[in-house]
Design an enzyme around this catalytic site. Sequence first.
Site, PDB file in Angstrom:
ATOM      1  N   ASN A 113       0.855  -1.192   0.000  1.00  0.00           N
ATOM      2  CA  ASN A 113       0.000   0.000   0.000  1.00  0.00           C
ATOM      3  C   ASN A 113       0.887   1.238   0.000  1.00  0.00           C
ATOM      4  O   ASN A 113       0.944   1.985   0.977  1.00  0.00           O
ATOM      5  CB  ASN A 113      -0.900   0.019   1.235  1.00  0.00           C
ATOM      6  CG  ASN A 113      -2.231  -0.658   0.990  1.00  0.00           C
ATOM      7  OD1 ASN A 113      -2.684  -0.772  -0.156  1.00  0.00           O
ATOM      8  ND2 ASN A 113      -2.851  -1.130   2.047  1.00  0.00           N
ATOM      9  N   HIS A 197      -9.392   3.786  -3.418  1.00  0.00           N
ATOM     10  CA  HIS A 197     -10.184   2.613  -3.010  1.00  0.00           C
ATOM     11  C   HIS A 197     -10.264   2.570  -1.483  1.00  0.00           C
ATOM     12  O   HIS A 197     -11.330   2.390  -0.898  1.00  0.00           O
ATOM     13  CB  HIS A 197      -9.534   1.333  -3.557  1.00  0.00           C
ATOM     14  CG  HIS A 197     -10.036   0.066  -2.912  1.00  0.00           C
ATOM     15  ND1 HIS A 197      -9.642  -0.326  -1.644  1.00  0.00           N
ATOM     16  CD2 HIS A 197     -10.902  -0.879  -3.331  1.00  0.00           C
ATOM     17  CE1 HIS A 197     -10.251  -1.460  -1.323  1.00  0.00           C
ATOM     18  NE2 HIS A 197     -11.014  -1.818  -2.336  1.00  0.00           N
ATOM     19  N   GLU A 201     -13.270   2.946   1.071  1.00  0.00           N
ATOM     20  CA  GLU A 201     -13.452   1.894   2.094  1.00  0.00           C
ATOM     21  C   GLU A 201     -13.691   2.539   3.474  1.00  0.00           C
ATOM     22  O   GLU A 201     -14.596   2.138   4.213  1.00  0.00           O
ATOM     23  CB  GLU A 201     -12.190   1.024   2.093  1.00  0.00           C
ATOM     24  CG  GLU A 201     -12.086  -0.030   3.164  1.00  0.00           C
ATOM     25  CD  GLU A 201     -10.704  -0.727   3.101  1.00  0.00           C
ATOM     26  OE1 GLU A 201     -10.360  -1.284   2.045  1.00  0.00           O
ATOM     27  OE2 GLU A 201      -9.972  -0.689   4.109  1.00  0.00           O
TER      28      GLU A 201
END
Length: 481
Positions: A113, A197, A201
């Site tokens: 990430n 994303h 989330e």
Amino acid sequence: MSSSDISPAQSAAQIGLIGLGTMGRNLMLNIAEKGFPIAVFNRTSERTEAFHEEAGELAKNIVPALDLKSFVEAIKPPRAIILMVPAGEAVDAQIAALKPLLSRDDLIIDAGNANYHDTNRRAEEAEGGDGPRFMGIGVSGGEEGARNGPSIMGGGAQDAWDQVGHILEAISAKYEGEACAAFLGTAGAGHLVKTVHNGIEYADMQMIAEVYGVMRDGLGSSAAEIGDVFAKLNEGILQSYLIEISAKVAGTNDSETGKPMLDIILDTAGQKGTGRWTAIEALMLGTPASTIEAAVASRNMSARLDERKQGQEVFGAAPQKLGGHPVTPEMIEAALVAGKIICYAQGFGLILEAAKQYGWSMPLPEIARIWRNGCIIRSAMLNDMATALGEDPNRNLMFAPFFAEKLKETHQALRELVSIAVLNGLPVPALSAALSYFDVMRTGRSTANMLQGLRDFFGAHGFERTDKDGSGFHGPWALGN
Ligand code: 6PG
């Protein structure tokens, strides 16, 4: 194992992977299972050997290497090496360690990430140097996704994707047979999309937590009852992984105490940074992402447990009981639908703005398509979003006829839920942010004329007029007038 211990068959590993944490280990098993021989290396070699032994049937496709040199030698050139190490310095350290062992044709793929600014920098360094090429891919789906099929958001050079795309597509989740993996643009494009994303989330989860709060504190529902409501919601338009697991989390009891698990979990939320990066990016790009910002701020507030307790002592707890205000599962469903559409409109808007400012192609419908399965935010609605973005990727998702219709049907419920919550002291920051965005974005004449007047009054910043072309007008309050 040294390079001399590697058999000829093993030296044909088609890909390598460094970092056997939970995600790395599951990705290794996924790749091996899809029939791609894979070399693996971990900083602690006991882990490498142990995981190889545990791989059972799949062990024949896995080459465990105990040092970096034999790891590199086990991979067929041109080599492709996936890094699954913690984002940040560990990635730079690993690249530096690999560089002397690799050639220009080889490829390093950061699957963590990463902050996409780091990916941009690493891609630029790789391009300008004589070492291996570099690409950054966003991988979503948690442990289960890594093992059985994640969603993969690719970024880097097209030739790098061409080299490994077939492997990434093979290991990805499938939606009606279509791979949830795609090349989205150069340099940090894949990691930016993964960051957004995660921002979505955060907002999705925050809105779920907020309606949980309305049911727990406003309606006095038990965790099990709330679980049942989420289970029911998962049968309708909100069908999604996050609603599905909300039902499971709410419906589970602690094995130690027998009490509902949710009643035992401390109410301070952790975060690793991707939601915050999304909010920062939105602010820097000048694009509204208020639902995501509210979700990040909510986690920050949740972490201030002592301060919140102090607040309760000073001000007293809010009344919380809903009195005569009815909140039904139908209202909750409609409010969540409206909130979700708005949150995604903001998320896709952010990606669109980044694409414009960075000159990235960013195929928005494709992004919605690869989020339909494998990733944490997968949901039935993403299929409709893919269709709507396919019609016109440059339009605010709220204005796509399908979603405009849905918003017309649901915004009143969002308004009612937020109003009831606010009147009763139940915090709903992300749902309120969604509602405010909706109201601002349907107001043809906003109140920013007042801001402009004030700016001009104290700083002669100038404004445009509604009745004349041009800019830099001043009010009669300007000095000298
Ligand atoms: C995913 C998840 C994954 C991870 C988040 C959690 O897409 O698989 O988003 O990346 O669970 O990083 O982030 P926080 O710890 O910040 O909540």
